[in-house]
Every structure is written in C-alpha cells, then in structure tokens.
Write a protein that holds these residues in place. Structure first.
Motif, PDB file in Angstrom:
ATOM      1  N   VAL A   1      -3.314 -53.462  10.025  1.00 42.58           N
ATOM      2  CA  VAL A   1      -4.011 -54.151  11.101  1.00 42.58           C
ATOM      3  C   VAL A   1      -3.412 -53.775  12.459  1.00 42.58           C
ATOM      4  CG1 VAL A   1      -4.474 -56.418  12.124  1.00 42.58           C
ATOM      5  CG2 VAL A   1      -4.801 -56.069   9.667  1.00 42.58           C
ATOM      6  N   ALA A   2      -2.078 -53.723  12.527  1.00 44.98           N
ATOM      7  CA  ALA A   2      -1.415 -53.341  13.780  1.00 44.98           C
ATOM      8  C   ALA A   2      -1.804 -51.924  14.186  1.00 44.98           C
ATOM      9  CB  ALA A   2       0.097 -53.455  13.625  1.00 44.98           C
ATOM     10  N   THR A   3      -1.882 -51.024  13.210  1.00 45.73           N
ATOM     11  CA  THR A   3      -2.285 -49.646  13.502  1.00 45.73           C
ATOM     12  C   THR A   3      -3.705 -49.594  14.041  1.00 45.73           C
ATOM     13  OG1 THR A   3      -0.824 -48.723  11.804  1.00 45.73           O
ATOM     14  CG2 THR A   3      -2.686 -47.371  12.482  1.00 45.73           C
TER      15      THR A   3
ATOM     16  N   HIS B   1     -11.178 -53.699  17.142  1.00 46.19           N
ATOM     17  CA  HIS B   1     -11.113 -55.152  17.308  1.00 46.19           C
ATOM     18  C   HIS B   1     -11.112 -55.787  15.923  1.00 46.19           C
ATOM     19  CE1 HIS B   1     -11.548 -58.961  19.420  1.00 46.19           C
ATOM     20  NE2 HIS B   1     -12.484 -59.301  18.554  1.00 46.19           N
ATOM     21  N   VAL B   2      -9.935 -56.190  15.444  1.00 46.72           N
ATOM     22  CA  VAL B   2      -9.810 -56.833  14.139  1.00 46.72           C
ATOM     23  C   VAL B   2      -9.802 -58.339  14.354  1.00 46.72           C
ATOM     24  CG1 VAL B   2      -8.455 -57.064  12.024  1.00 46.72           C
ATOM     25  CG2 VAL B   2      -8.499 -54.877  13.254  1.00 46.72           C
ATOM     26  N   ILE B   3     -10.836 -59.008  13.895  1.00 41.71           N
ATOM     27  CA  ILE B   3     -10.968 -60.457  14.072  1.00 41.71           C
ATOM     28  C   ILE B   3     -10.013 -61.169  13.114  1.00 41.71           C
ATOM     29  CG2 ILE B   3     -12.547 -62.417  13.809  1.00 41.71           C
ATOM     30  CD1 ILE B   3     -14.821 -60.553  14.591  1.00 41.71           C
ATOM     31  N   GLU B   4      -9.369 -62.218  13.594  1.00 40.19           N
ATOM     32  CA  GLU B   4      -8.494 -63.008  12.727  1.00 40.19           C
ATOM     33  C   GLU B   4      -9.328 -63.722  11.664  1.00 40.19           C
ATOM     34  OE1 GLU B   4      -5.000 -63.775  12.590  1.00 40.19           O
ATOM     35  OE2 GLU B   4      -4.963 -61.885  13.707  1.00 40.19           O
ATOM     36  N   PRO B   5      -8.916 -63.642  10.407  1.00 41.77           N
ATOM     37  CA  PRO B   5      -9.652 -64.378   9.380  1.00 41.77           C
ATOM     38  C   PRO B   5      -9.511 -65.877   9.563  1.00 41.77           C
ATOM     39  CG  PRO B   5      -7.648 -63.437   8.459  1.00 41.77           C
ATOM     40  CD  PRO B   5      -7.769 -62.902   9.854  1.00 41.77           C
ATOM     41  N   ALA B   6     -10.422 -66.626   8.971  1.00 42.60           N
ATOM     42  CA  ALA B   6     -10.394 -68.078   9.082  1.00 42.60           C
ATOM     43  C   ALA B   6      -9.473 -68.674   8.012  1.00 42.60           C
ATOM     44  CB  ALA B   6     -11.805 -68.637   8.931  1.00 42.60           C
TER      45      ALA B   6
ATOM     46  N   GLY C   1       9.142 -48.784  25.006  1.00 42.10           N
ATOM     47  CA  GLY C   1      10.440 -49.094  24.421  1.00 42.10           C
ATOM     48  C   GLY C   1      10.265 -49.512  22.975  1.00 42.10           C
ATOM     49  N   ALA C   2      11.140 -50.409  22.512  1.00 39.33           N
ATOM     50  CA  ALA C   2      11.047 -50.902  21.138  1.00 39.33           C
ATOM     51  C   ALA C   2       9.854 -51.842  21.023  1.00 39.33           C
ATOM     52  CB  ALA C   2      12.334 -51.623  20.754  1.00 39.33           C
ATOM     53  N   MET C   3       8.951 -51.572  20.065  1.00 40.63           N
ATOM     54  CA  MET C   3       7.742 -52.371  19.911  1.00 40.63           C
ATOM     55  C   MET C   3       7.527 -52.712  18.439  1.00 40.63           C
ATOM     56  SD  MET C   3       5.031 -50.701  22.632  1.00 40.63           S
ATOM     57  CE  MET C   3       4.554 -49.366  21.531  1.00 40.63           C
ATOM     58  N   ASP C   4       6.869 -53.851  18.198  1.00 35.65           N
ATOM     59  CA  ASP C   4       6.529 -54.259  16.834  1.00 35.65           C
ATOM     60  C   ASP C   4       5.249 -53.597  16.347  1.00 35.65           C
ATOM     61  OD1 ASP C   4       8.728 -55.900  16.821  1.00 35.65           O
ATOM     62  OD2 ASP C   4       7.606 -57.732  17.261  1.00 35.65           O
ATOM     63  N   ILE C   5       4.481 -53.023  17.237  1.00 35.81           N
ATOM     64  CA  ILE C   5       3.214 -52.403  16.871  1.00 35.81           C
ATOM     65  C   ILE C   5       3.279 -50.908  17.147  1.00 35.81           C
ATOM     66  CG2 ILE C   5       1.882 -54.499  17.277  1.00 35.81           C
ATOM     67  CD1 ILE C   5       1.009 -53.329  19.938  1.00 35.81           C
ATOM     68  N   ALA C   6       2.384 -50.172  16.502  1.00 34.29           N
ATOM     69  CA  ALA C   6       2.352 -48.731  16.689  1.00 34.29           C
ATOM     70  C   ALA C   6       1.807 -48.394  18.072  1.00 34.29           C
ATOM     71  CB  ALA C   6       1.483 -48.089  15.615  1.00 34.29           C
ATOM     72  N   PRO C   7       2.272 -47.311  18.685  1.00 33.62           N
ATOM     73  CA  PRO C   7       1.711 -46.888  19.970  1.00 33.62           C
ATOM     74  C   PRO C   7       0.223 -46.617  19.818  1.00 33.62           C
ATOM     75  CG  PRO C   7       3.729 -45.675  19.477  1.00 33.62           C
ATOM     76  CD  PRO C   7       3.349 -46.417  18.229  1.00 33.62           C
ATOM     77  N   PRO C   8      -0.558 -46.872  20.855  1.00 35.82           N
ATOM     78  CA  PRO C   8      -2.003 -46.655  20.754  1.00 35.82           C
ATOM     79  C   PRO C   8      -2.340 -45.182  20.643  1.00 35.82           C
ATOM     80  CG  PRO C   8      -1.383 -47.133  23.014  1.00 35.82           C
ATOM     81  CD  PRO C   8      -0.150 -47.332  22.190  1.00 35.82           C
ATOM     82  N   GLN C   9      -3.368 -44.884  19.879  1.00 38.03           N
ATOM     83  CA  GLN C   9      -3.859 -43.521  19.762  1.00 38.03           C
ATOM     84  C   GLN C   9      -5.193 -43.426  20.478  1.00 38.03           C
ATOM     85  OE1 GLN C   9      -3.702 -41.861  15.826  1.00 38.03           O
ATOM     86  NE2 GLN C   9      -1.830 -42.946  15.299  1.00 38.03           N
ATOM     87  N   HIS C  10      -5.160 -42.903  21.687  1.00 35.88           N
ATOM     88  CA  HIS C  10      -6.360 -42.793  22.520  1.00 35.88           C
ATOM     89  C   HIS C  10      -6.242 -41.508  23.315  1.00 35.88           C
ATOM     90  CE1 HIS C  10      -9.348 -43.700  25.624  1.00 35.88           C
ATOM     91  NE2 HIS C  10      -9.774 -44.697  24.883  1.00 35.88           N
ATOM     92  N   GLN C  11      -7.344 -40.819  23.469  1.00 38.27           N
ATOM     93  CA  GLN C  11      -7.308 -39.523  24.141  1.00 38.27           C
ATOM     94  C   GLN C  11      -6.859 -39.623  25.593  1.00 38.27           C
ATOM     95  OE1 GLN C  11     -11.265 -37.953  23.993  1.00 38.27           O
ATOM     96  NE2 GLN C  11     -12.180 -39.593  25.218  1.00 38.27           N
TER      97      GLN C  11
END
Length: 308
Positions: A131-133, A140-145, A232-242
């Motif tokens: 999901v983080a990737t 846009h990943v919607i949070e489940p209910a 810097g140090a992040m909990d999520i992966a860096p964004p992949q965008h052109q």
C-alpha cells in the motif's frame, strides 16, 4: 468520462455492482474488467447488463484491437474495487498476468483502489508495504472500513460503502483542474528525518514518516512542476513519478549541502523535512561498547546547521 472498473476476486465483488450503478447513473461510460476469480462471485452477464458495455477479462480477448493496451490508454479513470491483498501485491510489483495488470501499467490517469480483506491480511507487513508503494506512486488507496467481514469476523478490512468510494473518487477528480498550473516551474521539496551519527551503527534522529513531503512532491508533480525531492529517512518508499527526481541524504549537513546545491535557480523551495536540532559533537569510528562497570558514555551535543 470513460471509467475502467476492475473487479478482483473477493466476496465484496457483489457490492461493486452498486458502485457501477452509481457511476452509470452519473452519466459515465463504465467498462468492467473482472478477474477470473471475481467471476466466481458475479457473472459476466451481470456486468454487461448493468454497464451496457461488453466485458473482457482476458488479455487475449479482442486481440485485433490490442485491447490490453487500448483499455488503459482510453480510460479517464481506473478504479479497482474490491482490491484484494493479492491484487494490491500484483499492482505494487507491476505484475501483468491478467487484463487488469496490463491496464494498470498502461494507464496514465488517476487510479483508485478500494481494498477489502480480512483484518490480519490488511495489517500484514507485506500488505502495508504494498500500500505504501502504491501511494508513493500516486495511487489513491482508500482506507478500508471497520465492520462485519466474511463469516463471523469483525474488524478493519471491510469494503467501503460504494457511495463513499464514489464520493472520495469524485473529490479526487476535482483536483485535476490544478494540473498544469505549475508547468515549467522547478521546485525543491525536503522530506523525512535527518540522522546524526553517534558511532557507525547508532544515530540521533527525528521520528518522521516522510508522508507530508512525498504528498507535496506528488501534488506539485501532478500540477506540472519538475520536482527535486531531497529525502531523508522515511517510512514510505520514494515516489515514482516522471517529474520527480529523488536525492537521498542522511544528516543535517547533507541536507544543507543538497538544498544549497539543488535550490539554486529554482522557482520554489518547500521544507517539510524533520531536521535534527542537535548532533554528537564527535562521532566515533567504532561501535561504542558496554563497559563491565555498568557505566554509560557521556555524549556531548552541539547544534546542527539552521538549514531553513
């Protein structure tokens, strides 16, 4: 608007029929792409009757039209609902072993995924990483209910209500007029936390997920800017965008050097990094070891540079 609705193999597939009805009633042309597993829950005839469109679910159908590429290219929006743990994993790794996978790789439009699975699957480290990737790539990943799941289970992982999915999607689409407003602009954004070395394996740092800086970078890139993300140090992966170039740093001094270098001549600078205010005055070249007398080392701190 032409919408591709991808339906994967979860029991919540029947609720996707209600989502389809909401979209068609709003006047949109919806093309349903179910997986083979999804057809175990809702048949092809139902999707064709509700959408008024032919339904393909195999990469080798309509080959003369190059359908596996055409669907993604012609879409204005792609929604995967429900998105199972398996489909999230496949999307995160770019696996294209079915028609939905090919569409996701060819689509350059907004993508919305509405997960549905048991709580343990949603909270599994692998699913969290996937999901983080995906979010890092702009999906846009919607949070489940939270609520009743299959059988007697209850918890987080329930398929969001169709009207909630559609309202969130429409809110997302209202952002599209801003696209292009930063065309030709060059922006530098910092994100994540800095780490100050104490010895080769230990450091002082700030707790920072990096989510804010990454969200800002994606928003600027979608608006047409060329973005340099100093991460810097992040909990999520860096964004992949052109439109996003990622520069990795560790310490506050690294951040200062990167900002001075990359911000020169740029149109904007957004500082969203969590910068350490202090660092050890002297870092050792070897790991500091415990002493037999139970003593602890005295660490002298000094202020870091004021990057801003």
């Amino acid at each position: 608007m032409r919408i591709v609705l991808g339906v994967t193999g979860g029991i919540a597939a029947y609720k996707a029929a209600l989502l389809l009805r909401l979209m068609t009633e709003d006047g949109h042309e919806v093309h349903v792409v179910p997986t083979n597993s999804a057809l175990n829950f809702v048949g092809k005839a139902t999707w064709e009757a509700l959408s008024g469109q032919p339904v393909y679910n195999d990469t080798f159908e309509a080959v003369e039209e190059v359908n596996h590429v055409l669907q993604g290219r012609q879409a204005d929006l792609v929604i995967i609902a429900p998105a199972t743990a398996n489909s999230l994993a496949k999307a995160a790794t770019g696996l294209a072993d079915d028609l939905i996978g090919n569409i996701l790789l060819t689509a350059t439009v907004p993508v919305v995924m509405a997960p549905a699975m048991h709580t343990e699957m949603w909270e599994n480290a692998a699913t969290k990483a996937n999901v983080a990737t995906l979010r890092g790539r702009g999906v846009h990943v919607i949070e489940p209910a939270v609520g009743r799941l299959t059988g007697v289970d209850t918890g987080k992982g329930r398929f969001p209500e169709p009207d909630d999915i559609w309202s969130q999607t429409k809110a997302l689409l209202t952002e599209t007029p801003s696209q292009g407003k930063l065309e030709g602009k060059r922006v530098v954004i910092s994100a994540g936390g800095t780490r100050e070395a104490l010895d080769p394996v230990r450091y002082l740092g700030n707790r920072s997920s990096g989510k804010q800086g990454v969200a800002l970078a994606l928003a600027a890139a979608r608006a047409g800017a060329d973005v340099t993300l100093i991460a810097g140090a992040m909990d999520i992966a860096p964004p992949q965008h052109q439109n996003i170039a990622v520069v990795s740093i560790e310490s506050t001094r690294d951040l200062l050097d990167a900002v001075l270098h990359h911000a020169e001549g740029k149109d904007g600078l957004i500082m969203a990094a969590a910068v350490a205010d202090f660092r050890p005055a002297a870092a050792t070249d070897e790991k500091i070891k415990k002493q037999d007398d139970n003593s602890a080392p005295t660490i002298v701190l000094e202020q870091t540079e004021d990057v801003l």
